[in-house]
Design a protein around this motif. Structure first.
Motif, mmCIF file in Angstrom:
data_model
loop_
_atom_site.group_PDB
_atom_site.id
_atom_site.type_symbol
_atom_site.label_atom_id
_atom_site.label_comp_id
_atom_site.label_asym_id
_atom_site.label_seq_id
_atom_site.Cartn_x
_atom_site.Cartn_y
_atom_site.Cartn_z
ATOM 1 N N PRO A 105 -1.493 -2.925 10.146
ATOM 2 C CA PRO A 105 -1.648 -1.577 10.882
ATOM 3 C C PRO A 105 0.102 -1.417 11.550
ATOM 4 O O PRO A 105 0.738 -0.041 11.927
ATOM 5 C CB PRO A 105 -2.510 -1.643 10.625
ATOM 6 C CG PRO A 105 -3.483 -1.526 10.055
ATOM 7 C CD PRO A 105 -2.689 -3.127 10.420
ATOM 8 N N ARG A 107 3.491 1.388 11.194
ATOM 9 C CA ARG A 107 3.301 2.461 11.972
ATOM 10 C C ARG A 107 4.496 2.113 13.308
ATOM 11 O O ARG A 107 5.606 3.732 12.659
ATOM 12 C CB ARG A 107 1.822 2.853 13.053
ATOM 13 C CG ARG A 107 0.156 2.469 12.392
ATOM 14 C CD ARG A 107 0.058 3.519 13.483
ATOM 15 N NE ARG A 107 -1.652 3.063 12.917
ATOM 16 C CZ ARG A 107 -2.748 2.344 12.579
ATOM 17 N NH1 ARG A 107 -2.550 0.979 13.654
ATOM 18 N NH2 ARG A 107 -4.105 2.396 12.929
ATOM 19 N N ARG A 124 3.781 8.746 6.130
ATOM 20 C CA ARG A 124 2.241 8.284 5.855
ATOM 21 C C ARG A 124 1.412 9.194 6.045
ATOM 22 O O ARG A 124 0.450 8.491 5.355
ATOM 23 C CB ARG A 124 1.762 7.231 7.502
ATOM 24 C CG ARG A 124 2.682 6.084 7.814
ATOM 25 C CD ARG A 124 1.810 5.296 8.962
ATOM 26 N NE ARG A 124 1.262 6.365 10.033
ATOM 27 C CZ ARG A 124 1.905 6.349 11.181
ATOM 28 N NH1 ARG A 124 3.638 6.093 11.078
ATOM 29 N NH2 ARG A 124 1.914 7.290 12.640
ATOM 30 N N ILE A 184 3.781 3.404 2.332
ATOM 31 C CA ILE A 184 2.801 2.428 3.623
ATOM 32 C C ILE A 184 2.141 1.706 2.092
ATOM 33 O O ILE A 184 2.161 0.460 2.400
ATOM 34 C CB ILE A 184 1.810 3.387 3.474
ATOM 35 C CG1 ILE A 184 1.536 3.594 4.683
ATOM 36 C CG2 ILE A 184 0.549 2.373 3.338
ATOM 37 C CD1 ILE A 184 0.473 4.420 5.446
ATOM 38 N N VAL A 216 -5.351 -2.541 2.824
ATOM 39 C CA VAL A 216 -5.097 -1.788 4.365
ATOM 40 C C VAL A 216 -4.079 -0.351 4.316
ATOM 41 O O VAL A 216 -4.167 0.343 4.297
ATOM 42 C CB VAL A 216 -4.201 -3.181 4.775
ATOM 43 C CG1 VAL A 216 -3.654 -2.432 5.862
ATOM 44 C CG2 VAL A 216 -5.024 -4.399 5.547
ATOM 45 N N LEU A 218 -5.007 2.191 5.436
ATOM 46 C CA LEU A 218 -4.100 3.602 6.394
ATOM 47 C C LEU A 218 -3.994 4.464 5.559
ATOM 48 O O LEU A 218 -3.663 5.980 7.348
ATOM 49 C CB LEU A 218 -3.216 2.679 6.323
ATOM 50 C CG LEU A 218 -1.960 3.083 7.810
ATOM 51 C CD1 LEU A 218 -2.620 3.385 9.119
ATOM 52 C CD2 LEU A 218 -0.831 1.833 8.716
#
Length: 384
Positions: free
Chosen positions: A190, A194, A202, A328, A343, A347
């Motif tokens: 993560p 980011r 995202r 992502i 994940v 996210l």
């Protein structure tokens, strides 16, 4: 009295104590935190058994003239299952193939590119290990660098298979690093995602519905993939061949008992033995070497760059494709199946509650498995 009875306390070293603690931590993480319990729990148990002195569990057959009955249980598994015949990781791939649905990848073949991009971590760690060896900071040659670099594929069985053939002395630490970082996917990935993407990227919504993939396509895929990949990289055959065969028995629909056995009893039994062997390949003296820390650091760097490579290509694909594309899912290109895909899903949904990225992320996730197996085959072709 000493001539016929010895306790383990007198032979216990500082390294043994450190590894006993690490083994207990692995078991705690598996039970309390539920971090990859199928891997970390038996690995932790193997570490503990291997670092209790005077047990005889690690005595290998060649040390007693090939008499298997006189060898230790773990020593026999390590010798015949990992080092001499490497059958355990190949059987794991068979089971993984039987558990894999290639539908999302077949529905969107361009996701193969994300799986390929995530292999950049392998290259980075390989070059890093070579640099350490070149400058005399560690005893790493081409074979050791390849075994360390493959950690970046985030594929435990591939790491084990390659290391057992190129640098068996690094078996324990490379395998433990691979499985440890796989268990920490939700912590490692993560922040990287980011850092490389904007909030708007995202939040990008992708339609969750993929095109329907026919049964015929699912049957032809493992057959075509087997032939093309193995013709291109013949030394990838043990892993790719077993992976695709496992998938074929799943998708054929005519050998349900074989499919269920591969997905359950076979992979469960092999996982128990393989993970115990990996833990048992971590004796106390290994943790006291500086190379151990270097391998762990390079493995983490490899995993981070693999994640970054997938995300950056995802950003590029977002720019050149007409349909909405969330970068992502590029992070799932590392072959930590299915953790990396989860994940990406978590996210993406956190940024945009409408998002359902799991099916999109599974595509690059399974492509990463194929990619890391191909890279391993390429290393074997060049170095053996």
């Amino acid at each position: 009295m000493d001539s016929f009875f010895r306790t383990g306390f007198e032979a216990l070293s500082l390294g043994n104590v450190v590894m006993l603690v690490i083994g207990l931590v692995f078991i705690w993480l598996a039970i309390s935190k539920k971090w990859e319990p199928y891997e970390l729990l038996p690995i932790g148990a193997g570490m503990i058994l291997a670092n209790l002195p005077n047990t005889g569990l690690l005595v290998q057959p060649q040390e007693v003239g090939g008499e298997i009955g006189s060898a230790g249980l773990l020593g026999t598994f390590i010798e015949y299952g990992l080092l001499r015949y490497t059958i355990l990781p190949q059987l794991i791939f068979l089971g993984l193939g039987a558990m894999t649905d290639f539908g999302p990848l077949i529905a969107n073949p361009r996701l193969f590119l994300l799986g390929a991009a995530a292999q950049i971590g392998i290259v980075i760690a390989f070059l890093g290990a070579l640099a350490l060896g070149h400058f005399g900071l560690a005893d790493f040659g081409l074979k050791e660098a390849a075994a360390i670099g493959i950690i970046g594929g985030a594929d435990g069985p591939t790491t084990i298979y390659l290391t057992s053939q190129l640098a068996p002395e690094l078996m324990g630490i490379t395998a433990v690093a691979a499985y440890s970082y796989m268990a920490m996917v939700a912590i490692i990935q993560p922040p990287i995602i980011r850092a490389l993407t904007t909030k708007k990227e995202r939040e990008t919504y992708m339609e969750p519905q993929l095109r329907h993939v026919s049964k015929r396509e699912k049957i032809f895929f493992p057959l075509v993939c087997t032939i093309l990949v193995i013709l291109l990289v013949p030394r990838s055959a043990p892993l790719v061949g077993m992976f695709m065969f496992g998938n074929l028995i799943r998708e054929s629909g005519v050998v349900e008992r074989l499919s269920k056995s591969a997905q359950n009893s076979l992979i469960n039994i092999v996982t128990i033995i393989l993970m115990l062997c990996i833990g048992a390949s971590m004796p106390g003296e290994l943790v006291m070497r500086k190379e151990t820390l270097m391998v762990l650091a390079l493995g983490l760097i490899a995993f981070a760059f693999g994640t970054a490579g997938g995300v950056l290509l995802g950003k590029l694909m977002k720019l050149v494709t007409k349909e909405p594309f969330n970068p992502i899912i590029g992070a799932a290109g590392v072959s930590a199946v299915p953790m990396a895909a989860r994940v990406a899903q978590h996210l993406g949904q956190k940024e945009n509650p409408r998002n359902f990225l799991l099916m999109h992320a599974i595509g690059p996730n399974v492509a990463g498995v194929i990619g890391s197996a191909v890279v391993a085959g390429a290393f074997l072709s060049m170095l053996l």
